[in-house]
Enzyme design. Sequence first.
Site, PDB file in Angstrom:
ATOM      1  N   ARG A  78       0.834  -1.207   0.000  1.00 50.80           N
ATOM      2  CA  ARG A  78       0.000   0.000   0.000  1.00 50.80           C
ATOM      3  C   ARG A  78       0.869   1.257   0.000  1.00 50.80           C
ATOM      4  NH1 ARG A  78      -4.537   0.230   4.477  1.00 50.80           N
ATOM      5  NH2 ARG A  78      -2.791   0.798   5.811  1.00 50.80           N
ATOM      6  N   LYS A 180      -2.778   6.456   1.318  1.00 48.75           N
ATOM      7  CA  LYS A 180      -2.665   6.926   2.703  1.00 48.75           C
ATOM      8  C   LYS A 180      -1.719   8.121   2.747  1.00 48.75           C
ATOM      9  CE  LYS A 180      -2.848   4.580   7.150  1.00 48.75           C
ATOM     10  NZ  LYS A 180      -4.310   4.528   7.390  1.00 48.75           N
ATOM     11  N   GLU A 216     -16.453   6.261   4.194  1.00 43.63           N
ATOM     12  CA  GLU A 216     -15.591   5.923   5.331  1.00 43.63           C
ATOM     13  C   GLU A 216     -16.230   6.365   6.636  1.00 43.63           C
ATOM     14  OE1 GLU A 216     -11.940   4.983   5.413  1.00 43.63           O
ATOM     15  OE2 GLU A 216     -11.226   5.640   3.450  1.00 43.63           O
TER      16      GLU A 216
HETATM   17  C1  LIG Z   1      -5.386   3.721   7.527  1.00 38.84           C
HETATM   18  C2  LIG Z   1      -6.788   4.007   7.165  1.00 38.84           C
HETATM   19  C3  LIG Z   1      -7.808   3.044   7.314  1.00 38.84           C
HETATM   20  C4  LIG Z   1      -7.582   1.695   7.956  1.00 38.84           C
HETATM   21  O1  LIG Z   1      -6.694   0.883   7.269  1.00 38.84           O
HETATM   22  P1  LIG Z   1      -6.026  -0.362   7.973  1.00 38.84           P
HETATM   23  O2  LIG Z   1      -5.093  -0.895   6.969  1.00 38.84           O
HETATM   24  O3  LIG Z   1      -7.098  -1.323   8.293  1.00 38.84           O
HETATM   25  O4  LIG Z   1      -5.359   0.156   9.209  1.00 38.84           O
HETATM   26  C5  LIG Z   1      -9.090   3.375   6.874  1.00 38.84           C
HETATM   27  N1  LIG Z   1      -9.370   4.580   6.351  1.00 38.84           N
HETATM   28  C6  LIG Z   1      -8.421   5.531   6.215  1.00 38.84           C
HETATM   29  C7  LIG Z   1      -8.795   6.842   5.624  1.00 38.84           C
HETATM   30  C8  LIG Z   1      -7.109   5.274   6.612  1.00 38.84           C
HETATM   31  O5  LIG Z   1      -6.182   6.224   6.472  1.00 38.84           O
END
Ligand SMILES: *Cc1c(COP(=O)(O)O)cnc(C)c1O
Length: 336
Positions: A78, A180, A216
Amino acid sequence: MENYKNLGFKVQDTNGNYISYYKDGKWDEGKIQKEDTITISAFSTALHYGQQAFEGLKAFRTKEGKIHIFRPDENAKRLQRSCEKILMPKISEEKFLDAIKQVVKANEDLIPPYGHGASLYLRPYVIGVGRNLGVKPAPEYIFGVLCSPVGSYFKGGLEPVKFTVTDRDRAAPNGTGDVKVGGNYAASLLSHQKAVEQGYADCIYLDPLTHTKIDEVGAANFFAITKDNKFVTPVSSSILPSITKKSLIHIAQNYLDMEVEIRDANINNLDEFKEAGACGTAAAITPIGRIDYHGNKHVFYSETEVGPITKKLYDTLTGIYYGDVKAPDGWIMVIE
Ligand SMILES: *Cc1c(COP(=O)(O)O)cnc(C)c1O
C-alpha cells in the site's frame, strides 16, 4: 508502562526509530537512531505541498512470548501505491520489512505482554525533503519507521459508539482518497472536530460524487451485517483500502461461513442492516451503535451492546493477532 490498559494511543519514549535517506536516485542502507527528530530544509515539499505518505501496523506479543506482526507485506504494497500516486520513490517490500524488523528488535522490551489488548504501534512514513520552491516532486526523500506502545482501544469490552454524517468530503472522486497520504487527514480535521463537539465519536463520509453512499467512518472503513447474515462493505475510488477490512472479508468467508457482498451501502437504506462497524488497525473493530443523519437516528443492534456477529469477527481477528486463532498462511510475520 505498568498499566497497559491505560496506555492509550499516544507517543511514548522508545529505544529508537529507523531512518533512511534517498539521494541521487537511490536509498541508503538505513539505520536506527535514538532521537525522534529530523533536520530538513524548511523548503521541503512535505511541508508545503503535502508530498508525504504513511502507514500504520502493529506488533503483538503472543501467549508464548513470540512477536507477531500482522500482514506487514500488505502495508509495504500500500505504501508503494501511495508513493507512486504522489511521485515519491518506492520502497521495496524487502527494505520495508527490514525496517520494520529493525524497529521491532530495537524496541523488543517495549512490546506489551500478552493479555492486555496492548501492542507496539508502528508508523512508517515517507516525506519529500530538500530545497525546492516550485510545485514539483522533491529532490530527496526520507523513509522512516517510528513506534510507540499503545493500549487497547476499548478499556472495558467492545463498546458501540455513535456517528454523525458530514456534508463535507475528505477526498475527491478521482483524488487521493485511495492512498494513505497526509492531505486526506488535513481535509478531515475540521469535520472530525465538529462531530466531536456535537458528542459523536467521529463522522461518516459519504461518496463525494453523489453523497448517498457510505465511504468511510472517520479514518476507518465501513462494514455491516444484513438481516440475512451477509457481510457487506463498500469499495469506491475515494475509500482507502483497509487491510483490516480485507482481513475481515476473508474471516467472514472462511472462518464464519458468511456470504460477502462488496457493494454500496446507501445512507438512506440503513434498515437493511442489523449490525454495523468501523474497522482499521487502531481499534480493529469499533461497533457502530447509531448513525444520525438529517434528523433521523438510526440504531443498529444496540446503542450499548455489541452485536453477536461483530463480536465474532472481532474475537477471530484479535485471536489471529495474538496467536490464539490459527492465521491464514502468510498473514503473520514472526520475529525471532
Ligand atoms: C489507515 C486508514 C484506514 C484503515 O486501514 P487499515 O489498513 O485497516 O489500518 C481506513 N481509512 C483511512 C482513511 C485510513 O487512512
